[in-house]
Design a protein around this motif. Structure first.
Motif, PDB file in Angstrom:
ATOM      1  N   MET A   1     -26.293 -69.543-102.411  1.00  0.00           N
ATOM      2  CA  MET A   1     -26.647 -68.412-101.547  1.00  0.00           C
ATOM      3  C   MET A   1     -26.547 -68.849-100.083  1.00  0.00           C
ATOM      4  N   THR A   2     -25.943 -67.993 -99.254  1.00  0.00           N
ATOM      5  CA  THR A   2     -25.824 -68.310 -97.838  1.00  0.00           C
ATOM      6  C   THR A   2     -27.196 -68.291 -97.181  1.00  0.00           C
ATOM      7  N   THR A   3     -27.515 -69.388 -96.458  1.00  0.00           N
ATOM      8  CA  THR A   3     -28.779 -69.466 -95.729  1.00  0.00           C
ATOM      9  C   THR A   3     -28.490 -69.289 -94.242  1.00  0.00           C
ATOM     10  N   ASN A 167     -18.060 -58.551 -95.728  1.00  0.00           N
ATOM     11  CA  ASN A 167     -19.023 -58.663 -96.826  1.00  0.00           C
ATOM     12  C   ASN A 167     -18.767 -57.622 -97.911  1.00  0.00           C
ATOM     13  N   ALA A 175     -20.149 -63.123-104.233  1.00  0.00           N
ATOM     14  CA  ALA A 175     -21.164 -63.347-105.273  1.00  0.00           C
ATOM     15  C   ALA A 175     -20.729 -64.425-106.259  1.00  0.00           C
ATOM     16  N   GLY A 178     -21.187 -67.945-105.259  1.00  0.00           N
ATOM     17  CA  GLY A 178     -22.563 -68.389-105.061  1.00  0.00           C
ATOM     18  C   GLY A 178     -23.133 -68.148-103.683  1.00  0.00           C
ATOM     19  N   GLY A 180     -24.355 -65.212-102.636  1.00  0.00           N
ATOM     20  CA  GLY A 180     -25.301 -64.108-102.633  1.00  0.00           C
ATOM     21  C   GLY A 180     -24.637 -62.789-102.292  1.00  0.00           C
ATOM     22  N   GLU A 181     -25.386 -61.875-101.675  1.00  0.00           N
ATOM     23  CA  GLU A 181     -24.864 -60.545-101.368  1.00  0.00           C
ATOM     24  C   GLU A 181     -24.040 -60.515-100.085  1.00  0.00           C
ATOM     25  N   GLU A 182     -24.330 -61.393 -99.133  1.00  0.00           N
ATOM     26  CA  GLU A 182     -23.626 -61.396 -97.856  1.00  0.00           C
ATOM     27  C   GLU A 182     -23.139 -62.795 -97.525  1.00  0.00           C
TER      28      GLU A 182
END
Length: 346
Positions: A1-3, A167, A175, A178, A180-182
């Motif tokens: 997931m992008t942080t 996005n 997705a 890995g 996530g949503e954006e």
């Protein structure tokens, strides 16, 4: 997931002759944000060449902007200071965004219309497409915030549109890889304070500009005390004394500008300035403003001159910053390539 780390990105074009408007409208805010954000500050030399630049002058101006950053108090060790052209990802990601952004979006950019004027057929493709490069500047670092003045809000809105479309268009592979949503954050503006627009000392209806032919229209960051005092003494005003209330500045562009400059330099509101100087003639106010400006700006001018005498040191700051910026941007670009289907070396 992008942080998404709370991160500020901002850039200044190296077009020479930095002035009080650049300092109060941008650089002083950059210094303040160091205590609250992870900051990346860029000398955007690739943006500068959207119109022709003398090569020697471009290099000199790049070092001058860097010197101004450092002299004003930006810490290049705790944060990142670099010049754009040393990090190839800016150009690489800008091409991807050229293929995401729509012609209609760019056609509505008011700055292109203003800079190209009536001779749009002769404008460079870079001048037309540079908002995409600006989006790449911001999003290569997954910046969450950008300090913007009124003249740049439209470009940040475009960067947000590009991030949203990217996005959306690649949601499935974002997705599946890995993220996530954006993949990209929807960058938020940091609207700066009341002194964001410093106007010309010769015409209070025009923004202070390095391109104005009159040296008396602006306070250069390298001006000495005598030059600062002379320019404020010659600043255009009207014959009326200063009002005691802010409403009294309406319709008095030059008076409003000088009060705004004093307020910004003193870290006060215009109302506070007028509580002290309301009813005073400009013959009293201008010397007080000049003294304040000298006290605030002279140490910066002195430090800039010291730094500019050692261009090797400035270049080492830019190189170190570029190395650190590149490490962040290349990681972002690797993710972009995975998302859009480019095969890359792993």
């Amino acid at each position: 997931m992008t942080t998404f780390v709370p991160r500020v990105f901002s850039g200044v074009q190296p077009t020479g002759n930095l002035h009080l408007g650049n300092y109060l409208g941008a650089i002083v805010r950059f210094v303040e944000m160091q205590s609250t954000h992870d900051c990346i500050y860029c000398v955007v030399d690739m943006h500068a060449i959207t119109i022709w630049q003398d090569p020697a002058e471009l290099a000199r101006a790049t070092r001058e902007v860097t010197a101004a950053f450092l002299a004003a108090g930006i810490d290049p060790k705790a944060h990142i200071v670099f010049n754009q052209s040393q990090v190839h990802v800016h150009a690489e990601l800008a091409w991807v965004f050229n293929c995401v952004a729509r012609m209609g979006w760019l056609s509505r950019m008011t700055q292109f219309k203003e800079k190209a004027g009536k001779d749009r057929e002769n404008a460079s493709v870079g001048l037309f497409a540079y908002p995409n490069l600006m989006a790449a500047d911001i999003l290569a670092y997954l910046a969450t915030h950008v300090p913007v003045g009124e003249d740049q809000k439209q470009h940040l809105e475009l960067a947000r549109d590009i991030a949203t479309k990217f996005n959306h268009d690649f949601s499935a592979t974002i997705a599946s890889n890995g993220f996530g949503e954006e993949f990209f954050p929807i960058t938020e503006p940091l609207i700066t304070g009341p002194a964001t627009r410093i106007m010309s000392l010769r015409d209070g209806t025009k923004k202070m500009s390095k391109s104005d032919p009159s040296e008396y229209s602006r306070i250069a960051l390298t001006d000495d005390a005598d030059a600062i005092a002379l320019k404020f003494r010659k600043a255009r005003t009207d014959p009326e004394p200063l009002p005691s209330e802010v409403d009294g500045l309406k319709g008095r562009a030059e008076a409003d500008n000088l009060v705004g400059i004093f307020a910004a330099l003193a870290d006060q509101s215009k109302a506070q300035v007028l509580s002290d100087f309301g009813g005073s003639q400009f013959s009293v106010f201008k010397p007080a403003l000049a003294d304040l400006a000298v006290a605030r700006m002279a140490p910066i001018a002195s430090e800039m001159r010291r730094l500019l005498a050692d261009p090797g040191h400035i270049d080492s700051v830019l190189t170190d910053g570029a190395d650190r910026a590149r490490a962040i941007a290349e990681k972002t670009m690797d993710g972009v390539k995975d998302v859009i289907g480019f095969i890359r070396k792993k």
